[in-house]
Design a protein around this motif. Structure first.
Motif, PDB file in Angstrom:
ATOM      1  N   MET A   1      27.259  39.655  36.619  1.00  0.00           N
ATOM      2  CA  MET A   1      27.427  39.570  35.072  1.00  0.00           C
ATOM      3  C   MET A   1      28.724  38.976  35.456  1.00  0.00           C
ATOM      4  SD  MET A   1      28.490  42.612  32.164  1.00  0.00           S
ATOM      5  CE  MET A   1      27.393  43.428  33.466  1.00  0.00           C
ATOM      6  N   SER A   2      29.091  37.542  34.129  1.00  0.00           N
ATOM      7  CA  SER A   2      30.302  36.338  34.442  1.00  0.00           C
ATOM      8  C   SER A   2      30.729  36.406  32.849  1.00  0.00           C
ATOM      9  CB  SER A   2      29.773  35.819  34.970  1.00  0.00           C
ATOM     10  OG  SER A   2      30.912  34.373  35.007  1.00  0.00           O
ATOM     11  N   ASN A   3      32.203  36.805  32.763  1.00  0.00           N
ATOM     12  CA  ASN A   3      32.634  36.733  31.370  1.00  0.00           C
ATOM     13  C   ASN A   3      33.403  35.438  31.618  1.00  0.00           C
ATOM     14  OD1 ASN A   3      31.723  39.341  30.830  1.00  0.00           O
ATOM     15  ND2 ASN A   3      33.247  40.193  32.790  1.00  0.00           N
ATOM     16  N   PRO A   4      33.183  34.980  30.251  1.00  0.00           N
ATOM     17  CA  PRO A   4      33.554  33.553  30.477  1.00  0.00           C
ATOM     18  C   PRO A   4      35.092  33.419  30.437  1.00  0.00           C
ATOM     19  CG  PRO A   4      31.824  33.834  28.553  1.00  0.00           C
ATOM     20  CD  PRO A   4      32.122  35.414  29.411  1.00  0.00           C
ATOM     21  N   ARG A   8      39.108  36.405  25.569  1.00  0.00           N
ATOM     22  CA  ARG A   8      39.925  37.463  26.082  1.00  0.00           C
ATOM     23  C   ARG A   8      39.263  39.453  25.190  1.00  0.00           C
ATOM     24  NH1 ARG A   8      44.754  36.511  22.518  1.00  0.00           N
ATOM     25  NH2 ARG A   8      43.637  35.605  21.697  1.00  0.00           N
ATOM     26  N   TYR A   9      39.529  39.999  26.063  1.00  0.00           N
ATOM     27  CA  TYR A   9      38.694  41.087  25.388  1.00  0.00           C
ATOM     28  C   TYR A   9      39.413  41.913  25.562  1.00  0.00           C
ATOM     29  CZ  TYR A   9      35.577  38.259  28.539  1.00  0.00           C
ATOM     30  OH  TYR A   9      34.770  36.803  28.803  1.00  0.00           O
ATOM     31  N   SER A  10      38.524  43.341  25.037  1.00  0.00           N
ATOM     32  CA  SER A  10      39.274  44.768  24.269  1.00  0.00           C
ATOM     33  C   SER A  10      38.660  45.798  24.907  1.00  0.00           C
ATOM     34  CB  SER A  10      38.753  44.576  22.624  1.00  0.00           C
ATOM     35  OG  SER A  10      37.792  44.759  22.571  1.00  0.00           O
ATOM     36  N   LYS A  11      39.065  46.368  25.302  1.00  0.00           N
ATOM     37  CA  LYS A  11      38.983  47.827  25.843  1.00  0.00           C
ATOM     38  C   LYS A  11      37.558  48.326  25.429  1.00  0.00           C
ATOM     39  CE  LYS A  11      42.786  48.492  28.824  1.00  0.00           C
ATOM     40  NZ  LYS A  11      44.157  49.473  28.859  1.00  0.00           N
ATOM     41  N   GLU A  12      37.473  48.435  24.598  1.00  0.00           N
ATOM     42  CA  GLU A  12      36.673  48.482  23.310  1.00  0.00           C
ATOM     43  C   GLU A  12      34.909  47.402  23.476  1.00  0.00           C
ATOM     44  OE1 GLU A  12      39.666  48.580  21.811  1.00  0.00           O
ATOM     45  OE2 GLU A  12      39.872  50.620  22.335  1.00  0.00           O
ATOM     46  N   HIS A  13      35.026  46.710  24.072  1.00  0.00           N
ATOM     47  CA  HIS A  13      33.858  45.848  24.160  1.00  0.00           C
ATOM     48  C   HIS A  13      34.046  44.715  23.476  1.00  0.00           C
ATOM     49  CE1 HIS A  13      33.145  48.309  28.139  1.00  0.00           C
ATOM     50  NE2 HIS A  13      33.559  49.242  26.968  1.00  0.00           N
ATOM     51  N   ASP A 117      39.099  38.511  34.071  1.00  0.00           N
ATOM     52  CA  ASP A 117      39.355  39.267  35.358  1.00  0.00           C
ATOM     53  C   ASP A 117      39.609  40.927  35.127  1.00  0.00           C
ATOM     54  OD1 ASP A 117      38.100  37.540  37.127  1.00  0.00           O
ATOM     55  OD2 ASP A 117      40.217  36.742  37.354  1.00  0.00           O
ATOM     56  N   GLU A 118      40.789  41.015  34.608  1.00  0.00           N
ATOM     57  CA  GLU A 118      41.023  42.005  34.050  1.00  0.00           C
ATOM     58  C   GLU A 118      39.929  42.871  33.247  1.00  0.00           C
ATOM     59  OE1 GLU A 118      46.168  41.676  32.955  1.00  0.00           O
ATOM     60  OE2 GLU A 118      44.374  41.153  31.609  1.00  0.00           O
ATOM     61  N   PHE A 122      38.226  46.689  34.516  1.00  0.00           N
ATOM     62  CA  PHE A 122      38.299  47.444  34.038  1.00  0.00           C
ATOM     63  C   PHE A 122      36.734  48.426  33.545  1.00  0.00           C
ATOM     64  CE2 PHE A 122      36.800  48.872  29.279  1.00  0.00           C
ATOM     65  CZ  PHE A 122      37.905  50.624  29.293  1.00  0.00           C
ATOM     66  N   VAL A 123      35.489  47.724  33.496  1.00  0.00           N
ATOM     67  CA  VAL A 123      34.088  47.948  33.426  1.00  0.00           C
ATOM     68  C   VAL A 123      33.787  48.960  34.942  1.00  0.00           C
ATOM     69  CG1 VAL A 123      33.897  47.138  31.364  1.00  0.00           C
ATOM     70  CG2 VAL A 123      33.020  45.617  33.074  1.00  0.00           C
ATOM     71  N   GLN A 124      34.388  48.328  35.953  1.00  0.00           N
ATOM     72  CA  GLN A 124      33.569  49.097  37.456  1.00  0.00           C
ATOM     73  C   GLN A 124      34.996  50.187  37.544  1.00  0.00           C
ATOM     74  OE1 GLN A 124      34.078  45.388  39.299  1.00  0.00           O
ATOM     75  NE2 GLN A 124      32.615  44.256  39.561  1.00  0.00           N
TER      76      GLN A 124
END
Length: 125
Positions: A1-4, A8-13, A117-118, A122-124
């Protein structure tokens, strides 16, 4: 899975695009879409409504469960994705493209938004 990387991302996905003229696009991540399963219904915030970072602003219903949609930033909703309202499966098939959820005129951002990357770390964890 690749996140662009540009998002930017929240901890609520949720993901958030860089603002263009103060407006950012918001969606849920591929990780969240996969965890939810087949999305069959979306309840999006109303255009003109104010949202507050970390608070519920909508809902996603899948064949597995119902999940709250959280605002990643403070702001005013300026557009919702009518295509997703008509075809919620876009959240699963194209979470970073046609499956975006809404656009928000950003008035404030929390300091805990993550880089790609963060978020991956986080999800791992």
């Amino acid at each position: 899975m690749s996140n662009p990387q540009q998002l930017r991302y929240s901890k609520e996905h949720e993901w958030l695009s860089a603002a263009e003229d103060g407006v950012s696009t918001v969606g849920i991540t591929e990780h969240a879409a996969n965890a939810l399963g087949d999305v069959v219904f979306v309840q999006l915030p109303e255009v003109g409504s104010d949202i507050t970072a970390g608070e519920t602003c909508g809902e996603l219903e899948s064949t597995k469960s119902v999940s709250d949609l959280y605002a990643p930033v403070d702001g005013e909703i300026v557009e919702v994705n009518e295509d997703v309202a008509a075809d919620p499966s876009l959240v699963n098939s194209a979470p970073f493209e046609g499956g975006w959820l809404f656009k928000v005129k950003v008035t404030g951002e929390p300091e805990d938004l993550l880089s790609a990357d963060e978020y991956a770390a986080f999800v791992q964890s």
